[in-house]
Design a protein around this motif. Structure first.
Motif, mmCIF file in Angstrom:
data_model
loop_
_atom_site.group_PDB
_atom_site.id
_atom_site.type_symbol
_atom_site.label_atom_id
_atom_site.label_comp_id
_atom_site.label_asym_id
_atom_site.label_seq_id
_atom_site.Cartn_x
_atom_site.Cartn_y
_atom_site.Cartn_z
ATOM 1 N N ILE A 7 0.838 -1.205 0.000
ATOM 2 C CA ILE A 7 0.000 0.000 0.000
ATOM 3 C C ILE A 7 0.870 1.251 0.000
ATOM 4 O O ILE A 7 0.588 2.218 -0.718
ATOM 5 C CB ILE A 7 -0.961 -0.015 1.210
ATOM 6 N N ALA A 8 1.936 1.245 0.784
ATOM 7 C CA ALA A 8 2.843 2.398 0.822
ATOM 8 C C ALA A 8 3.498 2.619 -0.537
ATOM 9 O O ALA A 8 3.603 3.757 -1.008
ATOM 10 C CB ALA A 8 3.905 2.204 1.897
ATOM 11 N N VAL A 10 2.390 1.730 -3.557
ATOM 12 C CA VAL A 10 1.401 2.214 -4.530
ATOM 13 C C VAL A 10 1.055 3.676 -4.250
ATOM 14 O O VAL A 10 0.960 4.488 -5.175
ATOM 15 C CB VAL A 10 0.147 1.315 -4.510
ATOM 16 N N THR A 11 0.901 4.023 -2.996
ATOM 17 C CA THR A 11 0.565 5.400 -2.633
ATOM 18 C C THR A 11 1.696 6.364 -2.998
ATOM 19 O O THR A 11 1.453 7.405 -3.614
ATOM 20 C CB THR A 11 0.261 5.496 -1.122
ATOM 21 N N VAL A 12 2.910 6.022 -2.616
ATOM 22 C CA VAL A 12 4.063 6.881 -2.919
ATOM 23 C C VAL A 12 4.239 7.019 -4.422
ATOM 24 O O VAL A 12 4.409 8.123 -4.945
ATOM 25 C CB VAL A 12 5.347 6.313 -2.263
ATOM 26 N N ALA A 14 2.033 6.524 -6.918
ATOM 27 C CA ALA A 14 0.931 7.246 -7.565
ATOM 28 C C ALA A 14 1.000 8.740 -7.268
ATOM 29 O O ALA A 14 0.783 9.575 -8.159
ATOM 30 C CB ALA A 14 -0.403 6.675 -7.102
ATOM 31 N N PHE A 15 1.324 9.088 -6.025
ATOM 32 C CA PHE A 15 1.422 10.499 -5.658
ATOM 33 C C PHE A 15 2.545 11.201 -6.414
ATOM 34 O O PHE A 15 2.344 12.268 -6.986
ATOM 35 C CB PHE A 15 1.629 10.640 -4.146
ATOM 36 N N VAL A 40 4.623 4.001 -9.599
ATOM 37 C CA VAL A 40 4.208 2.829 -8.835
ATOM 38 C C VAL A 40 5.167 1.663 -9.091
ATOM 39 O O VAL A 40 5.598 0.969 -8.156
ATOM 40 C CB VAL A 40 2.755 2.439 -9.179
#
Length: 96
Positions: A7-8, A10-12, A14-15, A40
């Motif tokens: 999750i970290a 993908v979040t990092v 994508a951001f 990602v």
């Protein structure tokens, strides 16, 4: 790789990909999804590299997060620099 690490990553990714898409002027002709996808993928690569190098804890570590940011930034930068490259110039009578 734990769920939190995934999750970290993908979040990092994508951001940073979305931020890079907004900032990079050269990347305007690239598909909208390309910079976030590159971010990602690079962040996931960083997670895999850290997990292979160390046993790691149950969740993302500070080293893992820092490497995710660095890998994602490098991936988005690489896409921004190469996605708009024009094709080879051909002469008028030349066929492919």
């Amino acid at each position: 790789m734990t769920g939190l690490s995934l999750i970290a990553a993908v979040t990092v990714g994508a951001f940073l990909g979305a931020a890079g898409r907004m900032v990079a002027v050269r990347c305007r002709t690239a598909p909208w999804w390309l910079p976030p996808a590159a971010g990602v993928a690079a962040a996931l690569l960083a997670t895999v590299a850290v997990r292979m190098a160390t046993a790691g804890g149950p969740g993302p570590t500070l080293v893992e997060l820092v490497l995710q940011v660095l890998f994602a930034a490098a991936g988005v930068t690489l896409v921004a620099l190469t996605a708009d490259r024009p094709g080879p110039v051909t002469s008028p009578g030349e066929t492919r």
